[in-house]
Design a protein around this motif. Structure first.
Motif, PDB file in Angstrom:
ATOM      1  N   THR A 146       1.107  -1.280   0.441  1.00  0.00           N
ATOM      2  CA  THR A 146       0.032  -0.040  -0.517  1.00  0.00           C
ATOM      3  C   THR A 146       0.971   1.047  -0.492  1.00  0.00           C
ATOM      4  O   THR A 146       2.039   1.360   0.953  1.00  0.00           O
ATOM      5  N   ALA A 147       0.995   1.623  -0.736  1.00  0.00           N
ATOM      6  CA  ALA A 147       1.615   3.202  -1.410  1.00  0.00           C
ATOM      7  C   ALA A 147       1.056   3.924  -2.112  1.00  0.00           C
ATOM      8  O   ALA A 147       0.480   3.618  -2.712  1.00  0.00           O
ATOM      9  N   VAL A 148       1.500   4.914  -2.151  1.00  0.00           N
ATOM     10  CA  VAL A 148       1.492   6.210  -3.399  1.00  0.00           C
ATOM     11  C   VAL A 148       2.577   5.812  -4.489  1.00  0.00           C
ATOM     12  O   VAL A 148       3.634   5.758  -4.406  1.00  0.00           O
ATOM     13  N   TYR A 149       1.756   5.336  -5.979  1.00  0.00           N
ATOM     14  CA  TYR A 149       2.795   4.749  -7.091  1.00  0.00           C
ATOM     15  C   TYR A 149       3.697   5.852  -7.885  1.00  0.00           C
ATOM     16  O   TYR A 149       2.325   6.758  -8.398  1.00  0.00           O
ATOM     17  N   TYR A 150       4.247   6.408  -7.911  1.00  0.00           N
ATOM     18  CA  TYR A 150       4.890   7.383  -9.174  1.00  0.00           C
ATOM     19  C   TYR A 150       5.857   7.024 -10.100  1.00  0.00           C
ATOM     20  O   TYR A 150       6.306   5.897 -10.064  1.00  0.00           O
ATOM     21  N   CYS A 151       5.074   7.149 -11.013  1.00  0.00           N
ATOM     22  CA  CYS A 151       6.455   7.654 -12.567  1.00  0.00           C
ATOM     23  C   CYS A 151       6.889   8.633 -12.671  1.00  0.00           C
ATOM     24  O   CYS A 151       6.667   9.607 -12.027  1.00  0.00           O
ATOM     25  N   ALA A 152       7.952   8.573 -13.702  1.00  0.00           N
ATOM     26  CA  ALA A 152       9.060   9.056 -13.424  1.00  0.00           C
ATOM     27  C   ALA A 152      10.042   8.783 -15.027  1.00  0.00           C
ATOM     28  O   ALA A 152      10.035   7.325 -14.816  1.00  0.00           O
ATOM     29  N   ALA A 153      10.449  10.325 -15.530  1.00  0.00           N
ATOM     30  CA  ALA A 153      11.283  10.068 -16.542  1.00  0.00           C
ATOM     31  C   ALA A 153      12.638  10.574 -16.120  1.00  0.00           C
ATOM     32  O   ALA A 153      13.062  11.938 -15.820  1.00  0.00           O
ATOM     33  N   GLY A 176       1.086  10.580  -9.086  1.00  0.00           N
ATOM     34  CA  GLY A 176       1.021   9.803  -8.029  1.00  0.00           C
ATOM     35  C   GLY A 176      -0.008   8.849  -8.330  1.00  0.00           C
ATOM     36  O   GLY A 176      -1.518  10.116  -8.485  1.00  0.00           O
ATOM     37  N   THR A 177      -0.307   7.291  -8.377  1.00  0.00           N
ATOM     38  CA  THR A 177      -1.411   7.121  -8.296  1.00  0.00           C
ATOM     39  C   THR A 177      -1.990   6.472  -6.738  1.00  0.00           C
ATOM     40  O   THR A 177      -0.414   5.974  -6.556  1.00  0.00           O
ATOM     41  N   GLU A 178      -2.369   6.144  -6.165  1.00  0.00           N
ATOM     42  CA  GLU A 178      -2.719   6.112  -4.537  1.00  0.00           C
ATOM     43  C   GLU A 178      -3.029   4.178  -5.316  1.00  0.00           C
ATOM     44  O   GLU A 178      -4.204   4.067  -5.516  1.00  0.00           O
ATOM     45  N   VAL A 179      -2.520   3.832  -4.569  1.00  0.00           N
ATOM     46  CA  VAL A 179      -2.529   1.370  -4.210  1.00  0.00           C
ATOM     47  C   VAL A 179      -3.074   1.307  -2.992  1.00  0.00           C
ATOM     48  O   VAL A 179      -2.270   1.482  -2.348  1.00  0.00           O
ATOM     49  N   THR A 180      -4.015   0.630  -2.606  1.00  0.00           N
ATOM     50  CA  THR A 180      -4.260   0.158  -1.526  1.00  0.00           C
ATOM     51  C   THR A 180      -4.854  -1.076  -1.368  1.00  0.00           C
ATOM     52  O   THR A 180      -5.598  -1.914  -2.576  1.00  0.00           O
ATOM     53  N   VAL A 181      -3.770  -1.782  -0.626  1.00  0.00           N
ATOM     54  CA  VAL A 181      -4.469  -3.360  -0.963  1.00  0.00           C
ATOM     55  C   VAL A 181      -4.827  -3.571   0.644  1.00  0.00           C
ATOM     56  O   VAL A 181      -3.894  -3.733   1.823  1.00  0.00           O
ATOM     57  N   SER A 182      -5.836  -3.846   0.543  1.00  0.00           N
ATOM     58  CA  SER A 182      -6.219  -4.993   2.014  1.00  0.00           C
ATOM     59  C   SER A 182      -6.260  -6.457   2.176  1.00  0.00           C
ATOM     60  O   SER A 182      -6.208  -7.200   1.441  1.00  0.00           O
ATOM     61  N   SER A 183      -6.033  -6.481   3.558  1.00  0.00           N
ATOM     62  CA  SER A 183      -6.009  -8.149   3.827  1.00  0.00           C
ATOM     63  C   SER A 183      -6.905  -8.745   4.506  1.00  0.00           C
ATOM     64  O   SER A 183      -8.310  -8.013   3.927  1.00  0.00           O
TER      65      SER A 183
END
Length: 124
Positions: free
Chosen positions: A90-97, A117-124
């Motif tokens: 779970t994190a904010v994912y960023y792309c970069a060049a 950034g785009t937020e990814v949340t992984v639930s257990s």
């Protein structure tokens, strides 16, 4: 170069997501692309990178075999396919060049341009 990341969301542990990052304003194939992530309270960390032509990829050890970075230079887009996701991802994912290359481009200081950034949340 402007970067726009998308595709984040909520997923259960073990699930999959595909992130996209659309680029504009430059010659996309001239840039190496990377994905990084930042979890709450933690430093930003390298996830994966790909060279301009898309022929060489690098991964953090923690995601090898589960994540795949790819790019479509005709569409000016880089992707991150994430499988078997874990709650700790779970994190904010960023792309970069980056217009540079050094040892797999794992260092975020190499990157000139960043998406929002785009937020990814992984639930257990």
């Amino acid at each position: 170069v402007q970067l726009q990341a998308s595709g984040g969301g909520l997923v259960q542990a073990g699930g999959s997501l595909r992130l996209s990052c659309a680029a504009s304003g430059g010659t996309f194939s001239a840039y190496g692309m990377g994905w990084f992530r930042q979890a709450p309270g933690k430093e930003r960390e390298f996830v994966a990178s790909i060279t301009g032509g898309g022929y060489v990829t690098y991964y953090a050890d923690s995601v090898k075999g589960r994540f795949t970075i790819s790019r479509d230079n005709a569409k000016n887009t880089v992707y991150l396919q994430m499988n078997s996701l874990k709650p700790e991802e779970t994190a904010v994912y960023y792309c970069a060049a980056t217009s540079s290359y050094y040892r797999g481009n794992r260092d975020d200081r190499l990157y000139n341009y960043w998406g929002q950034g785009t937020e990814v949340t992984v639930s257990s």
